[in-house]
Design a protein around this motif. Structure first.
Motif, PDB file in Angstrom:
ATOM      1  N   PHE A 268       0.861  -1.185   0.000  1.00 50.52           N
ATOM      2  CA  PHE A 268       0.000   0.000   0.000  1.00 50.52           C
ATOM      3  C   PHE A 268       0.891   1.227   0.000  1.00 50.52           C
ATOM      4  O   PHE A 268       1.861   1.295   0.748  1.00 50.52           O
ATOM      5  N   ASP A 269       0.526   2.196  -0.862  1.00 47.61           N
ATOM      6  CA  ASP A 269       1.314   3.419  -0.998  1.00 47.61           C
ATOM      7  C   ASP A 269       0.476   4.632  -0.600  1.00 47.61           C
ATOM      8  O   ASP A 269      -0.293   5.167  -1.394  1.00 47.61           O
ATOM      9  N   THR A 270       0.612   5.041   0.659  1.00 52.05           N
ATOM     10  CA  THR A 270      -0.073   6.277   1.094  1.00 52.05           C
ATOM     11  C   THR A 270       0.681   7.506   0.620  1.00 52.05           C
ATOM     12  O   THR A 270       0.163   8.613   0.688  1.00 52.05           O
ATOM     13  N   ILE A 275       2.252  12.783   1.936  1.00 47.27           N
ATOM     14  CA  ILE A 275       1.046  11.957   1.794  1.00 47.27           C
ATOM     15  C   ILE A 275       0.209  12.322   0.573  1.00 47.27           C
ATOM     16  O   ILE A 275       0.152  13.492   0.178  1.00 47.27           O
ATOM     17  N   LYS A 276      -0.433  11.325  -0.001  1.00 49.79           N
ATOM     18  CA  LYS A 276      -1.267  11.513  -1.184  1.00 49.79           C
ATOM     19  C   LYS A 276      -2.617  12.102  -0.794  1.00 49.79           C
ATOM     20  O   LYS A 276      -3.076  11.899   0.333  1.00 49.79           O
ATOM     21  N   PRO A 277      -3.305  12.764  -1.714  1.00 49.83           N
ATOM     22  CA  PRO A 277      -4.684  13.195  -1.458  1.00 49.83           C
ATOM     23  C   PRO A 277      -5.607  11.984  -1.254  1.00 49.83           C
ATOM     24  O   PRO A 277      -5.296  10.890  -1.727  1.00 49.83           O
ATOM     25  N   THR A 345       8.765  11.421  -0.171  1.00 47.75           N
ATOM     26  CA  THR A 345       8.641  10.029   0.292  1.00 47.75           C
ATOM     27  C   THR A 345       7.647   9.235  -0.562  1.00 47.75           C
ATOM     28  O   THR A 345       7.553   8.015  -0.426  1.00 47.75           O
ATOM     29  N   ASP A 346       6.909   9.940  -1.447  1.00 52.20           N
ATOM     30  CA  ASP A 346       5.974   9.252  -2.337  1.00 52.20           C
ATOM     31  C   ASP A 346       6.680   8.689  -3.574  1.00 52.20           C
ATOM     32  O   ASP A 346       6.088   7.916  -4.320  1.00 52.20           O
ATOM     33  N   ALA A 347       7.917   9.074  -3.802  1.00 52.10           N
ATOM     34  CA  ALA A 347       8.684   8.462  -4.904  1.00 52.10           C
ATOM     35  C   ALA A 347       9.452   7.279  -4.307  1.00 52.10           C
ATOM     36  O   ALA A 347      10.685   7.256  -4.251  1.00 52.10           O
ATOM     37  N   GLU A 348       8.681   6.291  -3.809  1.00 48.38           N
ATOM     38  CA  GLU A 348       9.254   5.203  -3.027  1.00 48.38           C
ATOM     39  C   GLU A 348       9.587   3.957  -3.854  1.00 48.38           C
ATOM     40  O   GLU A 348      10.420   3.150  -3.459  1.00 48.38           O
ATOM     41  N   GLY A 349       8.935   3.835  -5.014  1.00 43.13           N
ATOM     42  CA  GLY A 349       9.148   2.622  -5.805  1.00 43.13           C
ATOM     43  C   GLY A 349      10.596   2.477  -6.239  1.00 43.13           C
ATOM     44  O   GLY A 349      11.189   1.395  -6.175  1.00 43.13           O
TER      45      GLY A 349
HETATM   46 MN    MN Z   1       4.370   6.667  -4.241  1.00 44.47          MN
END
Ligand code: MN
Ligand code: BES
Ligand code: ZN
Length: 499
Positions: A268-270, A275-277, A345-349
């Motif tokens: 899961f990618d929050t 944080i994502k909308p 931190t959303d560029a986690e892949g």
């Molecule tokens: Mn992400």
């Protein structure tokens, strides 16, 4: 759904299916049915707008002169364009047309299509394959579904002159379908059920096919220095895992080095602290799509006993915001020794893949590495939902993937990897930063992955963010998880890496 093959026989109960070509020409079977029903087929065709265009259907209920309760006419399209994918689409269309119509059994009459390269047996096998692929449903959590809403179709018999030849051609396709279903199951599972530890546990089932399964836990990954993958995982209550699935189908091959498939498995990618909308965040349960495809692919290769040495590696983490989560600005050290400044931190892949790719190459010394990842929203802006983005450091591998894509209907579109893009990820404090701005976002992401590919290794990256989930039904893919990549890569292996 059960699939079987038999000789042609028009004396069947249930639904009887026959084809009509684009110019309205009846197949041999449709012609015979027209005679025994006293012209019902040609009359119905005339009374409707049905002219035999590909994947159009016309249903005739309780025609006199035959036992079948329903006659389903299906448009075959243009003979010159008729190939394996077209045959698969017809099979899928039949299942969609009959799925909830009331029939429990269907019999499909296959005649050779003059002007097509496909033999009748290949037509039959591919129609059966397409029918099976379309029959997939993920209904594990529906406990109150009304009987009349459930699909009625339970079995399909494909009737053809040489059923033994069709059955033989269908054998390996049925195994690939098993892999596709495994992938779709994994992708469909909600993130409270499928998290790194439970995902890793499910991969152990592949052992019964002869696959060697290795699972790394957090301690082992710490020891190996996988700071980038562990940095993503540190905000979650679920521990990270890394899984290697090894299929040695060509143990005596002179060149024992394997081909490797590496998957992004963010269960899961929050977005983490970045944080994502809220809108559509539920989609991020399928941010493990790459890992799902790698698992289904290795299942398919092992189940059909592919003569190849292949390994699948999946990096499993959950990306959560919490008191222990990594922060924007943190610098992490990858297993390769290279450092990354985590701006977002959303560029986690790419962080997960940097360590998964490196470990895969260190441990298995593959000659070729293909990674799959729901990596960027930007690839959806570039290509929409019809192609996966393809990035490759090797033109031959890229061309093989493009060709395998066309042969399976899982098409890819090549994107650039010029050095000029590197500048966008330059960091003032570390070897690179993990984002390069909005411009060319899929390319800068791929450029970061490329820094973790060792010299001499042929590499391709498939950004599958736009094709992993479908919001509408397609002939062989019901809406939901598509398993895009399983058929493509199985085909790549059978065309170029077996034997
Ligand atoms: Mn992400
Ligand atoms: N998992 C997402 C990418 C994604 C978006 C997949 C939509 C499927 C559908 C990925 O981890 C992500 O969040 N990427 C960011 C990168 C950005 C922060 C540089 C994106 O695409 O916005
Ligand atoms: Zn993600």
């Amino acid at each position: 759904m059960r699939v079987s093959f038999a000789a042609l026989d028009l004396n069947r109960t249930g639904a009887l299916v026959a084809f009509i070509a684009d110019n309205g020409a009846l197949s041999a079977t449709a012609e015979r049915l027209d005679k025994v029903t006293d012209g019902a087929v040609s009359r119905a065709a005339k009374a409707s707008r049905f002219r035999g265009a590909a994947n159009r259907t016309l249903s005739i209920l309780s025609p006199s002169g035959i036992k079948a309760a329903r006659l389903l006419l299906v448009g075959l399209g243009k003979a010159a364009e008729f190939d394996a994918v077209a045959a698969q689409n017809l099979g899928g269309t039949i299942v969609a047309a009959l799925g909830t119509a009331g029939d429990e059994v269907a019999s499909v009459a296959i005649d050779p299509v003059s002007g097509s390269k496909l033999s009748a047996a290949e037509f039959a096998a591919n129609a059966a394959y397409g029918a099976l692929l379309r029959s997939y449903r993920f209904d594990r959590y529906r406990t109150r579904e009304k009987a009349e809403d459930k699909p009625t179709l339970k079995s399909i018999t494909v009737m053809v002159r040489d059923p033994a030849a069709a059955r033989k051609a269908f054998g390996p396709l049925a195994k690939v379908a098993e892999g596709v279903f495994l992938t779709r199951d994994l992708v469909s599972e909600p993130a409270n059920v499928l998290y790194p530890v439970s995902f890793a546990a499910r991969t152990r089932a592949l052992a019964k096919l002869g696959v060697q399964v290795q699972v790394l836990d957090r301690k082992q990954m710490e020891k190996l220095g996988m700071g980038a993958l562990l940095g993503v995982a540190q905000g979650s209550a679920h521990e990270a895992r890394m899984v290697a699935l090894r299929w040695n189908g060509a143990p005596r091959a002179r060149n024992k080095r394997p081909i490797a498939f590496v998957g992004k498995g963010v269960t899961f990618d929050t977005g983490g602290i970045s944080i994502k909308p809220a809108a559509n965040m539920e989609d991020m349960k399928w941010d493990m799509g790459g890992a799902g495809v790698v698992t289904g692919l290795i299942h398919a290769l092992a189940a059909r006993k592919a003569k190849v040495n292949a390994v699948g590696v999946i990096g499993l983490v959950e990306n959560m915001p919490s008191a222990t989560a990594q922060r924007p600005g943190d610098v992490v050290k990858t297993m390769s020794g290279q450092t990354i400044e985590v701006i977002n931190t959303d560029a986690e892949g790419r962080l997960v893949l940097s360590d998964a790719l490196w470990w895969c190459q260190e441990r298995f010394r593959p000659h070729t590495v293909i990674d799959l990842a729901t990596l960027t929203g930007a690839i959806i802006i570039s290509l929409g939902h019809h192609h996966a983005g393809l990035f490759a450091n090797d033109d031959k591998l890229a061309d093989w993937l493009i060709t395998a894509g066309k042969a399976t209907g899982e098409t890819v579109w090549r994107m650039p990897l010029d050095e000029a893009y590197d500048e966008q990820v330059r960091s003032d404090i570390a070897d690179m930063k993990n984002v390069g701005g909005r411009d060319g976002g899929s390319v800068t992401a791929a450029k970061i992955l490329q820094r973790f590919i060792q010299d001499g290794v042929a590499w391709a990256h498939l950004d599958i963010a736009g094709v992993t989930w479908s919001s509408k039904d397609k002939p062989t893919v019901p809406k939901g998880g598509t398993a895009f990549g399983v058929r493509l890569l199985d085909r790549l292996v059978s065309d170029h890496y077996e034997g």
